[in-house]
Motif scaffolding. Structure first.
Motif, PDB file in Angstrom:
ATOM      1  N   GLY A 431       0.819  -1.203   0.000  1.00  0.00           N
ATOM      2  CA  GLY A 431       0.000   0.000   0.000  1.00  0.00           C
ATOM      3  C   GLY A 431       0.853   1.252   0.000  1.00  0.00           C
ATOM      4  N   TRP A 432       0.220   2.359  -0.402  1.00  0.00           N
ATOM      5  CA  TRP A 432       0.917   3.647  -0.462  1.00  0.00           C
ATOM      6  C   TRP A 432       0.050   4.724   0.181  1.00  0.00           C
ATOM      7  CZ3 TRP A 432       5.856   4.212  -2.301  1.00  0.00           C
ATOM      8  CH2 TRP A 432       6.371   3.166  -3.083  1.00  0.00           C
ATOM      9  N   THR A 433       0.696   5.645   0.867  1.00  0.00           N
ATOM     10  CA  THR A 433       0.013   6.794   1.447  1.00  0.00           C
ATOM     11  C   THR A 433       0.851   8.039   1.197  1.00  0.00           C
ATOM     12  OG1 THR A 433      -0.981   5.460   3.211  1.00  0.00           O
ATOM     13  CG2 THR A 433      -0.908   7.830   3.561  1.00  0.00           C
ATOM     14  N   VAL A 434       0.190   9.112   0.815  1.00  0.00           N
ATOM     15  CA  VAL A 434       0.849  10.411   0.679  1.00  0.00           C
ATOM     16  C   VAL A 434       0.301  11.330   1.761  1.00  0.00           C
ATOM     17  CG1 VAL A 434       1.214  12.428  -0.784  1.00  0.00           C
ATOM     18  CG2 VAL A 434       1.241  10.156  -1.778  1.00  0.00           C
ATOM     19  N   ALA A 443       4.464  24.467   1.247  1.00  0.00           N
ATOM     20  CA  ALA A 443       5.730  24.375   0.518  1.00  0.00           C
ATOM     21  C   ALA A 443       5.605  23.568  -0.768  1.00  0.00           C
ATOM     22  CB  ALA A 443       6.805  23.754   1.407  1.00  0.00           C
ATOM     23  N   GLY A 444       4.517  22.820  -0.928  1.00  0.00           N
ATOM     24  CA  GLY A 444       4.328  22.026  -2.130  1.00  0.00           C
ATOM     25  C   GLY A 444       5.079  20.716  -2.137  1.00  0.00           C
ATOM     26  N   VAL A 445       5.330  20.146  -0.952  1.00  0.00           N
ATOM     27  CA  VAL A 445       5.999  18.850  -0.856  1.00  0.00           C
ATOM     28  C   VAL A 445       5.124  17.903  -0.043  1.00  0.00           C
ATOM     29  CG1 VAL A 445       8.319  19.810  -1.072  1.00  0.00           C
ATOM     30  CG2 VAL A 445       7.285  19.570   1.200  1.00  0.00           C
ATOM     31  N   ALA A 446       5.474  16.611  -0.060  1.00  0.00           N
ATOM     32  CA  ALA A 446       4.691  15.600   0.651  1.00  0.00           C
ATOM     33  C   ALA A 446       5.608  14.466   1.087  1.00  0.00           C
ATOM     34  CB  ALA A 446       3.569  15.073  -0.231  1.00  0.00           C
ATOM     35  N   THR A 447       5.131  13.700   2.054  1.00  0.00           N
ATOM     36  CA  THR A 447       5.835  12.501   2.510  1.00  0.00           C
ATOM     37  C   THR A 447       5.137  11.275   1.954  1.00  0.00           C
ATOM     38  OG1 THR A 447       6.624  13.533   4.548  1.00  0.00           O
ATOM     39  CG2 THR A 447       6.533  11.145   4.512  1.00  0.00           C
ATOM     40  N   LEU A 448       5.866  10.467   1.221  1.00  0.00           N
ATOM     41  CA  LEU A 448       5.337   9.250   0.614  1.00  0.00           C
ATOM     42  C   LEU A 448       5.679   8.065   1.513  1.00  0.00           C
ATOM     43  CD1 LEU A 448       4.006   7.974  -1.922  1.00  0.00           C
ATOM     44  CD2 LEU A 448       6.305   7.782  -2.882  1.00  0.00           C
ATOM     45  N   VAL A 449       4.668   7.296   1.907  1.00  0.00           N
ATOM     46  CA  VAL A 449       4.859   6.167   2.823  1.00  0.00           C
ATOM     47  C   VAL A 449       4.513   4.874   2.105  1.00  0.00           C
ATOM     48  CG1 VAL A 449       4.256   5.161   5.053  1.00  0.00           C
ATOM     49  CG2 VAL A 449       4.231   7.648   4.770  1.00  0.00           C
ATOM     50  N   ALA A 450       5.478   3.965   2.046  1.00  0.00           N
ATOM     51  CA  ALA A 450       5.265   2.643   1.461  1.00  0.00           C
ATOM     52  C   ALA A 450       4.967   1.656   2.581  1.00  0.00           C
ATOM     53  CB  ALA A 450       6.493   2.197   0.678  1.00  0.00           C
ATOM     54  N   ALA A 451       3.793   1.062   2.557  1.00  0.00           N
ATOM     55  CA  ALA A 451       3.388   0.095   3.575  1.00  0.00           C
ATOM     56  C   ALA A 451       3.803  -1.306   3.161  1.00  0.00           C
ATOM     57  CB  ALA A 451       1.877   0.153   3.794  1.00  0.00           C
ATOM     58  N   THR A 452       4.354  -2.049   4.099  1.00  0.00           N
ATOM     59  CA  THR A 452       4.790  -3.415   3.836  1.00  0.00           C
ATOM     60  C   THR A 452       4.619  -4.239   5.095  1.00  0.00           C
ATOM     61  OG1 THR A 452       6.694  -4.784   3.232  1.00  0.00           O
ATOM     62  CG2 THR A 452       7.158  -2.737   4.367  1.00  0.00           C
ATOM     63  N   VAL A 464       8.994  14.802  -0.877  1.00  0.00           N
ATOM     64  CA  VAL A 464       8.965  14.659  -2.335  1.00  0.00           C
ATOM     65  C   VAL A 464       8.099  15.786  -2.902  1.00  0.00           C
ATOM     66  CG1 VAL A 464       8.382  13.114  -4.236  1.00  0.00           C
ATOM     67  CG2 VAL A 464       9.146  12.181  -2.066  1.00  0.00           C
ATOM     68  N   PRO A 465       8.451  16.387  -4.031  1.00  0.00           N
ATOM     69  CA  PRO A 465       7.536  17.350  -4.658  1.00  0.00           C
ATOM     70  C   PRO A 465       6.148  16.742  -4.802  1.00  0.00           C
ATOM     71  CG  PRO A 465       9.650  17.410  -5.765  1.00  0.00           C
ATOM     72  CD  PRO A 465       9.721  16.269  -4.782  1.00  0.00           C
ATOM     73  N   ALA A 466       5.124  17.456  -4.340  1.00  0.00           N
ATOM     74  CA  ALA A 466       3.774  16.890  -4.252  1.00  0.00           C
ATOM     75  C   ALA A 466       3.276  16.389  -5.598  1.00  0.00           C
ATOM     76  CB  ALA A 466       2.820  17.936  -3.674  1.00  0.00           C
ATOM     77  N   GLU A 467       3.606  17.107  -6.677  1.00  0.00           N
ATOM     78  CA  GLU A 467       3.104  16.703  -7.990  1.00  0.00           C
ATOM     79  C   GLU A 467       3.774  15.436  -8.509  1.00  0.00           C
ATOM     80  OE1 GLU A 467       6.485  19.632  -8.613  1.00  0.00           O
ATOM     81  OE2 GLU A 467       4.725  19.425  -7.295  1.00  0.00           O
ATOM     82  N   ALA A 469       4.704  12.831  -6.258  1.00  0.00           N
ATOM     83  CA  ALA A 469       4.622  11.783  -5.233  1.00  0.00           C
ATOM     84  C   ALA A 469       4.026  10.497  -5.785  1.00  0.00           C
ATOM     85  CB  ALA A 469       3.814  12.290  -4.039  1.00  0.00           C
ATOM     86  N   TRP A 470       2.865  10.606  -6.432  1.00  0.00           N
ATOM     87  CA  TRP A 470       2.224   9.390  -6.912  1.00  0.00           C
ATOM     88  C   TRP A 470       2.945   8.804  -8.128  1.00  0.00           C
ATOM     89  CZ3 TRP A 470      -0.592   6.485  -4.089  1.00  0.00           C
ATOM     90  CH2 TRP A 470      -1.364   7.028  -3.063  1.00  0.00           C
ATOM     91  N   SER A 471       3.678   9.620  -8.856  1.00  0.00           N
ATOM     92  CA  SER A 471       4.477   9.086  -9.956  1.00  0.00           C
ATOM     93  C   SER A 471       5.610   8.219  -9.427  1.00  0.00           C
ATOM     94  CB  SER A 471       5.048  10.239 -10.792  1.00  0.00           C
ATOM     95  OG  SER A 471       4.012  11.005 -11.364  1.00  0.00           O
ATOM     96  N   VAL A 472       6.206   8.655  -8.312  1.00  0.00           N
ATOM     97  CA  VAL A 472       7.252   7.846  -7.678  1.00  0.00           C
ATOM     98  C   VAL A 472       6.675   6.510  -7.223  1.00  0.00           C
ATOM     99  CG1 VAL A 472       8.840   7.695  -5.718  1.00  0.00           C
ATOM    100  CG2 VAL A 472       8.595   9.850  -6.978  1.00  0.00           C
ATOM    101  N   ALA A 473       5.492   6.550  -6.602  1.00  0.00           N
ATOM    102  CA  ALA A 473       4.848   5.313  -6.147  1.00  0.00           C
ATOM    103  C   ALA A 473       4.515   4.407  -7.323  1.00  0.00           C
ATOM    104  CB  ALA A 473       3.594   5.643  -5.345  1.00  0.00           C
TER     105      ALA A 473
END
Length: 500
Positions: A431-434, A443-452, A464-467, A469-473
């Motif tokens: 799972g993923w959470t931003v 500031a236009g940034v976010a924390t990306l959390v990978a659940a395992t 991570v730049p907010a725009e 974040a989901w591309s990284v995931a």
């Protein structure tokens, strides 16, 4: 073999010598309290009664504890005042660990712990205290039968790391020895021994030394003594805990196999992990250890707690050794040591802002105070030093921040006082959470959390730049696009959480 044919077995009768001793150590505060009570009343009957009760309880534990193993589960039946039966499905076993304290080793016994990694029910670990040491290899083979399956012939263990005496140079760089000194002082005060020490010869000699050499010199000598004691205790603890460490790997014909770790001089510990549960590793580098080129390695594995000694594969040792072992385990040198993508000027600016905020406030306060009172030069010197340290910390944290995703892996690096590089297999991410705080949104940034299900359960990619974040995931977990974005016709917002 049917269930009725399987007999309940007792632990080794040698535990009749161990259980009472352990009960005495476990209930030491109660025993001390009974001695104090007996001294106050002039009657030591309380002390004798408590001592006898603890010994009887320790003996009763052996008589009331039995276990059995069948094709589907392992069961333990125990209880002196209240009988309980604990069952553990064998197909949920993730690791088997052994622990043998000095008394256990003298009697040829070993404590066997079976872990499932299910922390919700509180039955994450199933312990048998204790089994004959000669029976442990066979028991481990039974419990990890699927993982230990190899082709015909003797299984071959391949050593991938072995403890070196040179590793001890990293031991004083931690605060373990100092913590042991502080804990010892606290214990002295709790037991009331500090009152006796105040009137002791040692205390009088300390007062005389302070009067003769001055308070400053005496305090300086005391600090040096404490630091030397901290170094000695840190080195001694590292030697006793990790001496004779051997990390080996046994591969089956399919390339999976098990990972085996053993270490300890006085207290021997062994852990066996199913390599199919491995989801990566974390390279930890506390500041002082990193300055001298060291690091430690934690396993990211289902069924193993994600912090502390339970997940530790290598104690502080040369960073090249850590990277070499992790590369051996996951087979991806680019993931372990490759370059990472930076998070941009906004993330860098946030590190500088947070690091220098407090020194700035203190500087303004000192400048304002000069109109009221005289500020000594040492205060300004301290402010300059604090500001310089904060600036170095900000620069180091900004330089550390980075990530990498794709090709089946997620890598995240952050931190300065304890820098960590998390290398997580994408197939283990469920799972993923931003997340965005108020200041992150501005500031236009976010924390990306990978659940395992492995390790610490959640691994963060900070600021991570907010725009993006989901591309990284999505680059790490393509199922995000296939299962969610395609149905919605758009990318999820920063408030969304997605899981398989």
């Amino acid at each position: 073999m049917t269930a009725p044919e399987i007999q309940w077995r007792r632990l080794s009768p040698r535990m009749l010598l161990v259980h009472p001793a352990h009960e005495l150590l476990r209930q030491l505060p109660l025993l001390i309290g009974s001695v104090v009570l007996g001294s106050a009343t002039g009657n030591q009957t309380w002390s004798v009664a408590v001592l006898v009760l603890l010994i009887v309880f320790g003996l009763a534990r052996w008589f009331t504890t039995t276990y059995r193993i069948d094709d589907e589960q392992i069961q333990r039946r125990e209880g002196v005042l209240q009988r309980t039966v604990t069952s553990l499905p064998r197909n949920r076993i993730r690791s088997v660990s052994t622990d043998a304290r000095l008394l256990h080793r003298l009697l040829g016994l070993t404590v066997v712990s079976v872990s499932t990694g299910r922390e919700v029910t509180g039955d994450a670990e199933f312990t048998l205290d204790a089994i004959r040491s000669s029976d442990v290899p066979g028991l481990r083979a039974i419990l990890l039968a699927d993982s230990l399956a190899v082709e015909s012939g003797e299984p071959r263990d391949r050593v991938i790391a072995r403890w070196q005496p040179s590793w001890l140079r990293y031991s004083p760089l931690s605060f373990t020895g100092l913590a042991m000194i502080v804990a010892g002082v606290g214990l002295v005060y709790q037991t009331g021994a500090a009152v006796a020490l105040q009137d002791s010869t040692l205390a009088r000699q300390g007062v005389d030394a302070a009067e003769r050499f001055g308070v400053v010199v005496t305090v300086a000598v005391a600090v040096v003594v404490v630091l030397l004691g901290s170094v000695v205790l840190s080195v001694a603890r590292s030697l006793v805990t990790f001496g004779n460490l051997v990390l080996s790997r046994r591969d089956d014909h399919g390339g999976a196999g098990v990972l085996h770790l053993e270490h300890g001089l006085l207290r021997a510990r062994e852990s066996t992990f199913d390599m199919r549960r491995l989801r990566g590793g974390t390279i930890r580098q506390p500041l002082l250890v990193r300055v001298f080129g060291g690091a430690r390695l934690d396993a990211v594995m289902t069924g193993v707690n994600g912090s502390g000694e339970a997940s530790l594969l290598l104690p502080p040792c040369p960073a090249d050794t850590v990277r070499g072992v992790l590369t051996e385990l996951i087979g991806r040198p680019d993931v372990v040591g490759g370059e990472l993508h930076g998070h941009g000027p906004t993330a860098t600016r946030r590190r500088w802002t947070r690091a220098l905020a407090l020194p700035l406030v203190l500087g303004v306060a000192l400048a304002g105070a000069t109109f009221v009172v005289a500020i000594p030069p040492v205060a300004w010197l301290g402010w300059v030093v604090a500001t310089a340290v904060a600036a170095l910390l900000a620069a180091d944290r900004a330089r550390a921040l980075g990530h990498r995703s794709g090709d089946g892996w997620l890598v995240a690096r952050a931190g300065s006082l304890e820098r960590r590089r998390d290398c997580i297999a994408a197939d283990g991410i469920i799972g993923w959470t931003v997340r965005q705080t108020f200041f992150q949104r501005r500031a236009g940034v976010a924390t990306l959390v990978a659940a395992t299900a492995a390790g610490v359960k959640g691994y963060r990619v900070l600021d991570v730049p907010a725009e993006l974040a989901w591309s990284v995931a999505a680059s790490a977990s393509p199922w995000l696009v296939e299962n969610d974005w395609a149905h919605h016709g758009r990318g999820p917002s920063c408030a969304d959480t997605f899981a398989v």
